[in-house]
Design a protein around this motif. Structure first.
Motif, mmCIF file in Angstrom:
data_model
loop_
_atom_site.group_PDB
_atom_site.id
_atom_site.type_symbol
_atom_site.label_atom_id
_atom_site.label_comp_id
_atom_site.label_asym_id
_atom_site.label_seq_id
_atom_site.Cartn_x
_atom_site.Cartn_y
_atom_site.Cartn_z
ATOM 1 N N ARG A 78 -5.112 8.640 -4.941
ATOM 2 C CA ARG A 78 -3.733 8.658 -4.450
ATOM 3 C C ARG A 78 -3.305 7.323 -3.871
ATOM 4 N NH1 ARG A 78 -2.834 12.940 -0.294
ATOM 5 N NH2 ARG A 78 -0.776 12.028 -0.401
ATOM 6 N N HIS A 79 -4.244 6.525 -3.390
ATOM 7 C CA HIS A 79 -3.907 5.244 -2.759
ATOM 8 C C HIS A 79 -3.745 4.160 -3.817
ATOM 9 C CE1 HIS A 79 -4.705 1.446 -0.600
ATOM 10 N NE2 HIS A 79 -3.939 2.026 0.302
ATOM 11 N N ALA A 102 -8.334 12.335 -3.270
ATOM 12 C CA ALA A 102 -7.713 11.511 -2.224
ATOM 13 C C ALA A 102 -7.823 10.016 -2.512
ATOM 14 C CB ALA A 102 -8.341 11.831 -0.881
ATOM 15 N N HIS A 152 0.863 -1.176 0.000
ATOM 16 C CA HIS A 152 0.000 0.000 0.000
ATOM 17 C C HIS A 152 0.897 1.223 0.000
ATOM 18 C CE1 HIS A 152 -3.710 -2.213 0.971
ATOM 19 N NE2 HIS A 152 -2.899 -3.019 1.621
ATOM 20 N N ARG A 153 0.634 2.164 -0.921
ATOM 21 C CA ARG A 153 1.409 3.401 -0.927
ATOM 22 C C ARG A 153 0.539 4.548 -1.394
ATOM 23 N NH1 ARG A 153 4.539 4.109 -6.221
ATOM 24 N NH2 ARG A 153 3.549 2.579 -7.556
ATOM 25 N N LYS A 154 0.970 5.729 -1.035
ATOM 26 C CA LYS A 154 0.242 6.937 -1.416
ATOM 27 C C LYS A 154 1.091 7.718 -2.393
ATOM 28 C CE LYS A 154 -2.767 7.316 2.417
ATOM 29 N NZ LYS A 154 -2.783 7.382 3.818
#
Length: 145
Positions: A62-63, A59, A48-50
């Motif tokens: 972005r994930h 928002a 998992h990264r943003k």
């Protein structure tokens, strides 16, 4: 009474954990094993990264989630380890320790030879030719003659 770091970590084997690594990514998976360097083995892992924010992105965009599977994380890269949930039902450590406590054959393959069974030979020189003092095999002369 002092409790070591390794004994605390052993208690969480098979638990679902979230590991944060130095570049900011988070790896979520089932905690399988570790060593003294805090190298971690995770099963069913996901990254998992943003992503950095841009003007056109909201928002939710972005994930980013990516399925990794079976992962070995180098301990040098690990920043934190957080327990997310208990182990899945039916995969507890007690199932792995339900043996007799001694090594034994699995019972597959050919049966062990008994004392009454004679050794079976498949080709090769006769037994007398391989014995000391039995002389050379038939059809061969000793060296130097």
């Amino acid at each position: 009474m002092a409790v070591s770091k390794t004994s605390k970590m052993v208690a969480f084997v098979n638990y679902r954990v979230r590991v944060t690594i130095v570049d900011g990514r988070e790896i979520v998976g089932r905690f399988m094993a570790f060593d003294r360097h805090v190298n971690l083995v995770l099963a069913d892992a996901e990254e998992h990264r943003k992503l950095p924010a841009t003007r056109t992105m909201d928002a939710d965009d972005r994930h980013v989630r990516r399925v990794l599977g079976f992962v070995l994380l180098r301990g040098e890269e690990v920043v934190s380890l957080t327990v997310e949930g208990p182990p899945p039902a039916g995969t507890g450590r007690t199932a792995a320790r339900s043996g007799t406590g001694r090594a034994a054959g699995a019972g597959r393959g050919m049966p062990a030879p008994t004392a009454a069974a004679a050794p079976t030979r498949f080709g090769g020189p006769p037994l007398g030719a391989m014995m000391p003092g039995g002389g050379p095999p038939p059809g061969m002369r000793p060296p130097g003659r």
